[in-house]
Enzyme design. Structure first.
Site, short mmCIF file in Angstrom:
data_model
loop_
_atom_site.label_atom_id
_atom_site.label_comp_id
_atom_site.label_asym_id
_atom_site.label_seq_id
_atom_site.Cartn_x
_atom_site.Cartn_y
_atom_site.Cartn_z
N PRO A 88 0.82 -1.22 0.00
CA PRO A 88 0.00 0.00 0.00
C PRO A 88 0.85 1.26 0.00
CG PRO A 88 -0.14 -1.13 2.14
CD PRO A 88 0.65 -2.02 1.23
N GLU A 115 2.09 -7.82 8.63
CA GLU A 115 2.39 -6.38 8.64
C GLU A 115 3.30 -5.98 7.49
OE1 GLU A 115 1.00 -3.94 10.50
OE2 GLU A 115 -0.29 -5.63 11.00
N ARG A 153 -4.48 -8.22 -20.55
CA ARG A 153 -5.40 -7.65 -21.54
C ARG A 153 -4.67 -6.78 -22.57
NH1 ARG A 153 -10.52 -6.90 -20.82
NH2 ARG A 153 -10.55 -4.92 -21.94
N ASP A 168 -10.57 0.81 -24.50
CA ASP A 168 -10.98 0.69 -23.10
C ASP A 168 -10.94 2.05 -22.43
OD1 ASP A 168 -11.48 -1.99 -22.97
OD2 ASP A 168 -9.56 -2.54 -22.05
N1 SAM Z 1 0.70 -2.79 7.88
C1 SAM Z 1 0.86 -2.48 6.50
C2 SAM Z 1 0.62 -0.99 6.28
O1 SAM Z 1 -0.15 -0.40 7.03
O2 SAM Z 1 1.19 -0.47 5.30
C3 SAM Z 1 -0.17 -3.26 5.68
C4 SAM Z 1 0.18 -4.68 5.50
S1 SAM Z 1 -1.09 -5.53 4.64
C5 SAM Z 1 -2.11 -6.06 5.94
C6 SAM Z 1 -0.31 -7.00 4.10
C7 SAM Z 1 0.15 -7.01 2.67
O3 SAM Z 1 -0.95 -6.81 1.81
C8 SAM Z 1 1.14 -5.97 2.27
O4 SAM Z 1 2.44 -6.32 2.64
C9 SAM Z 1 0.97 -5.92 0.77
O5 SAM Z 1 1.73 -6.94 0.13
C10 SAM Z 1 -0.51 -6.23 0.60
N2 SAM Z 1 -1.32 -5.03 0.35
C11 SAM Z 1 -2.15 -4.44 1.22
N3 SAM Z 1 -2.76 -3.37 0.68
C12 SAM Z 1 -2.30 -3.28 -0.59
C13 SAM Z 1 -2.53 -2.37 -1.64
N4 SAM Z 1 -3.37 -1.35 -1.53
N5 SAM Z 1 -1.88 -2.58 -2.82
C14 SAM Z 1 -1.02 -3.60 -2.95
N6 SAM Z 1 -0.75 -4.49 -1.96
C15 SAM Z 1 -1.38 -4.34 -0.80
#
Ligand code: SAM
Length: 251
Positions: A88, A115, A153, A168
């Site tokens: 994220p 995490e 795609r 698209d």
């Molecule tokens: N504690 C982290 C934070 O607040 O940034 C979030 C960890 S999340 C629960 C677990 C995993 O989900 C991340 O390491 C990532 O690989 C994936 N993930 C979560 N949200 C994402 C997003 N918006 N885009 C891409 N991957 C995501």
């Protein structure tokens, strides 16, 4: 194009990869998807892929060694292409990013859980972090699926009609026009007249103007970078939309 996906939940990908365009693209050899179980590379007998965070705090962190062992193993078999960590905190995924990555012959997608991933793995082995939106998923698997789907795609020959991805939504900064199919009347609602006219130029013009109208209404921010051909400008002027488009583009 080849996708290597690193995950602790490999079964996650079974069903989506066996449907529709993704299944056909694999069957035709247009994409290859290899899913690797990070747990197979855990070093201890309990197959641990995560541990408590230094400094304390909630949750667990993915250990760097199993990730590296997995990456090393597949690098020995396949070379090249960026290593992408789904996160994220990453660069926002978009049609433009999908187009950029579709030019690669291979992508390695690392799915975080808990995490997230130990920062030292990210610092040394990840080429880019990508987020699919400003929200937090419980793992990177859904995000990796989104990327594989959107990129596939865009590969030449993957879509039945070779230019359909060109039209698209987002491909040129305009939302796509609305679509209608049979029946001709549904609950008292008809189909816009030009679409029934059989006149291809009229249909193209109608769809183009509807695209612009929809974009003005729902996503005016997209219009900033759109360039129109002289024929399109003439259509927009005739319809009265040109003034609104200019206002948005210049305002
Ligand atoms: N504690 C982290 C934070 O607040 O940034 C979030 C960890 S999340 C629960 C677990 C995993 O989900 C991340 O390491 C990532 O690989 C994936 N993930 C979560 N949200 C994402 C997003 N918006 N885009 C891409 N991957 C995501």
């Amino acid at each position: 194009m080849r996708f290597d996906i690193l995950t602790i939940f490999p079964d996650f990908f079974d069903s989506p990869m066996q449907e529709g365009i993704l299944r056909r693209a694999q069957a035709a050899g247009q994409i290859r998807v290899a899913v690797h179980n990070i747990r197979d590379y855990a070093l201890d007998r309990h197959k641990m892929t995560d541990d408590r965070p230094f400094g304390g705090g909630e949750g667990m962190v993915m250990k760097p060694e199993p990730l590296l062992a997995c990456l090393d193993d597949l690098e020995q078999r396949e070379q090249g292409g960026p290593v992408v960590l789904l996160s994220p905190r990453g660069r926002q995924f978009s049609q433009k990013v999908a187009e950029e990555l579709a030019a690669e012959s291979r992508l390695v997608l690392v799915c975080g859980r808990y995490e997230g991933v130990d920062q030292r793995f990210t610092d040394r082995y990840v080429d880019q972090e990508i987020s699919i939106g400003d929200y937090v998923l419980s793992g990177g698997e859904l995000a990796a699926m989104v990327m594989v789907d959107a990129i596939t795609r865009l590969l030449p020959e993957v879509l039945g009609c070779s230019d359909s991805a060109l039209h698209d939504t987002f491909s040129r900064g305009l939302l796509k026009h609305s679509q209608y199919t049979r029946p001709r009347e549904f609950q008292g609602m008809g189909v816009p007249g030009p679409l029934l006219s059989g006149d291809h130029a009229a249909i193209r013009g109608y769809r183009f103007l509807e695209s612009v109208e929809l974009t003005l209404e729902k996503r005016p921010d997209l219009l900033a970078g759109v360039r129109f051909s002289p024929e399109e400008v003439a259509l927009l002027r005739k319809s009265g939309l040109w003034v609104k488009v200019k206002e948005v583009q210049e305002g």
